[in-house]
Design an enzyme around this catalytic site. Structure first.
Site, PDB file in Angstrom:
ATOM      1  N   HIS A 168       0.833  -1.201   0.000  1.00 19.94           N
ATOM      2  CA  HIS A 168       0.000   0.000   0.000  1.00 19.94           C
ATOM      3  C   HIS A 168       0.875   1.260   0.000  1.00 19.94           C
ATOM      4  O   HIS A 168       1.656   1.470   0.932  1.00 19.94           O
ATOM      5  CB  HIS A 168      -0.852  -0.071   1.274  1.00 19.94           C
ATOM      6  CG  HIS A 168      -1.771   1.068   1.499  1.00 19.94           C
ATOM      7  ND1 HIS A 168      -1.626   1.941   2.562  1.00 19.94           N
ATOM      8  CD2 HIS A 168      -2.874   1.472   0.833  1.00 19.94           C
ATOM      9  CE1 HIS A 168      -2.611   2.824   2.536  1.00 19.94           C
ATOM     10  NE2 HIS A 168      -3.376   2.578   1.507  1.00 19.94           N
ATOM     11  N   HIS A 191      -1.130  10.345  -2.866  1.00 20.46           N
ATOM     12  CA  HIS A 191      -2.416   9.859  -2.362  1.00 20.46           C
ATOM     13  C   HIS A 191      -3.523  10.904  -2.427  1.00 20.46           C
ATOM     14  O   HIS A 191      -4.690  10.567  -2.559  1.00 20.46           O
ATOM     15  CB  HIS A 191      -2.261   9.381  -0.907  1.00 20.46           C
ATOM     16  CG  HIS A 191      -3.524   8.844  -0.338  1.00 20.46           C
ATOM     17  ND1 HIS A 191      -4.366   9.593   0.452  1.00 20.46           N
ATOM     18  CD2 HIS A 191      -4.116   7.632  -0.480  1.00 20.46           C
ATOM     19  CE1 HIS A 191      -5.416   8.858   0.789  1.00 20.46           C
ATOM     20  NE2 HIS A 191      -5.285   7.670   0.241  1.00 20.46           N
TER      21      HIS A 191
HETATM   22 CA    CA Z   1      -5.071   3.985  -2.592  1.00 22.17          CA
END
Ligand code: CA
Length: 331
Positions: free
Chosen positions: A29, A71
Site C-alpha cells: 500500500h 495519495h
Molecule cells: Ca489507494
C-alpha cells in the site's frame, strides 16, 4: 554497484524463501510507508525488495497534465509545499497538485504524513530529518518496477488508483484518459497484464469498461458514504443487488477493514456476512489497510490475519508493512 546488487539479491532471497503457496495477494500500500515516506521512489524500491504481489500507485494530475503518484489532491500533508510556495494555497487554505507543474512539484520534499495541524500520523515511522524524497510521475514508478522485475526475474504487479475523477473533471481534467495513456505506453492495458485499476467512483469504473473499453482488471473501492469520496452509494454496493451489479463491471472490491469484520463486544470476531455473497458472485476482496501500528480494535496482528485468511476469507490485503504479512502467510 556490484555490492548494491548483491545486497538486493540477499534481500530478495530472504523474501522468496518466506513466500507462501497460499493464493493470497499482498499489495504494498503506497510503496513501503511503514518504513519510508509513502509513494516516493525510495519507498517503492524498498517495497520491491519485499516482493509483494503488487505495489500500489495512487495517481493525481499536475497542472501540465503529468500523472504523478500521490495519495491526495492536496500537497501539504506529505510535502513542504507551504514553505516552498507559501502564496499558492487556494482560498480554502490548501495547496492543490493541479495548481503546480511537474517541474514545480519536483522542488518539494516529501515527508512522513502529517494531519491537518502538522502532527505525524504514525509517530514511530521513519525518523530521518534530512531525507531527500520527491514526487515522481506514474511513468517513472512503472519503469522502475519493470526494470527491477527484469533484473531480478520478479513479477511484481501494479495496482493503480484513479483519484477523485469527478473532482478532476470539474477542474477540466480527464484523469482516466491520462492514466490509461501512461499504462498503454508501458504495455499494461492488455487483459492479462499484472495490473489492477482501482477507484472509489463506480461511474468512472463503468466508464472505463464502456467508453474506454478497458479490458484489464478493475477494483471498486468501498468507503463510507459520509467520507464524501464520490457520489457512489457504498451502502448499496454491499447489498446483494449492489454486489450483483458490481460483478457485471469489475473483478473485485476493496472495502476498508472495519467493513469486513464483524465485532462482538468490541472485538473483531468474524467476517461480515456480505463477504460470502461477494465470493459467490466471483468478486475478489482486497481490503485496506493492514497496519501493524494501527490495528482495527482489540485484536493482535496474528489474530486479524487468521480471521482474514480463513478458508472463505478475503483474496488479498493492502498493507503498509509487507514483511510481517508474508511471514504470517509462510506458516
Ligand atoms: Ca489507494
Amino acid at each position: 554497484m556490484v555490492l548494491v546488487r548483491h545486497f538486493f539479491y540477499f534481500i530478495i532471497c530472504q523474501c522468496v524463501c518466506t513466500t507462501s503457496a497460499y493464493a493470497f495477494d499482498i499489495i504494498a500500500h503506497r510503496g513501503a510507508p511503514g518504513y519510508l515516506p509513502e509513494h516516493t521512489l525510495a519507498s517503492t524500491t524498498l517495497a520491491f525488495t519485499q516482493l509483494p504481489d503488487y505495489i500500489e500507485q495512487d495517481v493525481v494530475i499536475s497542472k501540465d497534465g503529468v500523472a504523478v503518484v500521490l495519495h491526495d489532491i492536496h500537497l501539504e500533508t506529505v510535502t513542504n509545499v507551504e514553505e516552498v510556495y507559501p502564496e499558492r494555497a487556494r482560498s480554502d487554505g490548501r495547496w492543490y497538485v493541479l495548481d503546480f507543474t511537474y517541474d514545480e512539484l519536483k522542488r518539494l520534499q516529501v515527508h512522513e504524513r502529517t494531519d491537518d495541524v502538522g502532527n505525524r500520523v504514525f509517530s514511530q515511522r521513519y525518523q530521518g530529518k534530512h531525507g531527500d524524497f520527491h514526487i515522481a510521475p506514474l511513468s517513472t514508478h512503472i519503469e522502475l518496477i519493470q526494470q527491477l522485475n527484469h533484473t531480478f526475474y520478479a513479477q511484481v504487479g501494479f495496482y493503480v488508483e484513479i483519484k477523485s475523477p469527478a473532482w478532476h473533471r470539474a477542474q477540466g481534467v480527464d484523469i482516466s484518459a491520462t492514466v490509461l495513456d501512461v499504462l498503454h505506453q508501458h504495455n499494461l492495458t492488455a487483459e492479462n497484464a499484472k495490473l489492477y485499476v482501482q477507484c472509489f467512483d463506480f461511474m468512472e469504473l463503468k466508464r472505463l469498461r464502456e467508453s474506454f473499453h478497458f479490458k484489464g482488471k478493475l477494483i471498486q473501492l468501498i468507503g463510507e458514504n459520509h467520507w464524501g469520496e464520490s457520489t457512489t452509494d457504498f451502502d448499496y454496493l454491499l447489498t446483494k443487488p449492489g454486489l450483483d451489479e458490481l460483478a457485471r463491471y469489475v473483478d473485485g472490491i476493496g472495502p476498508w477493514l472495519p467493513q469486513v469484520i464483524d465485532k462482538e463486544n468490541n472485538r473483531p470476531a468474524a467476517l461480515q456476512k456480505w463477504v460470502a455473497y461477494a465470493k459467490q458472485v466471483k468478486l475478489l476482496i482486497h481490503p485496506y489497510t493492514f497496519r501493524m501500528d494501527a490495528l482495527p480494535g482489540d485484536i493482535t496482528a496474528e489474530e486479524l490475519l487468521t480471521l482474514l485468511t480463513e478458508p472463505n476469507g478475503v483474496d488479498g490485503l493492502f498493507t503498509d508493512q509487507v514483511p510481517p504479512v508474508k511471514q504470517y502467510l509462510s506458516h
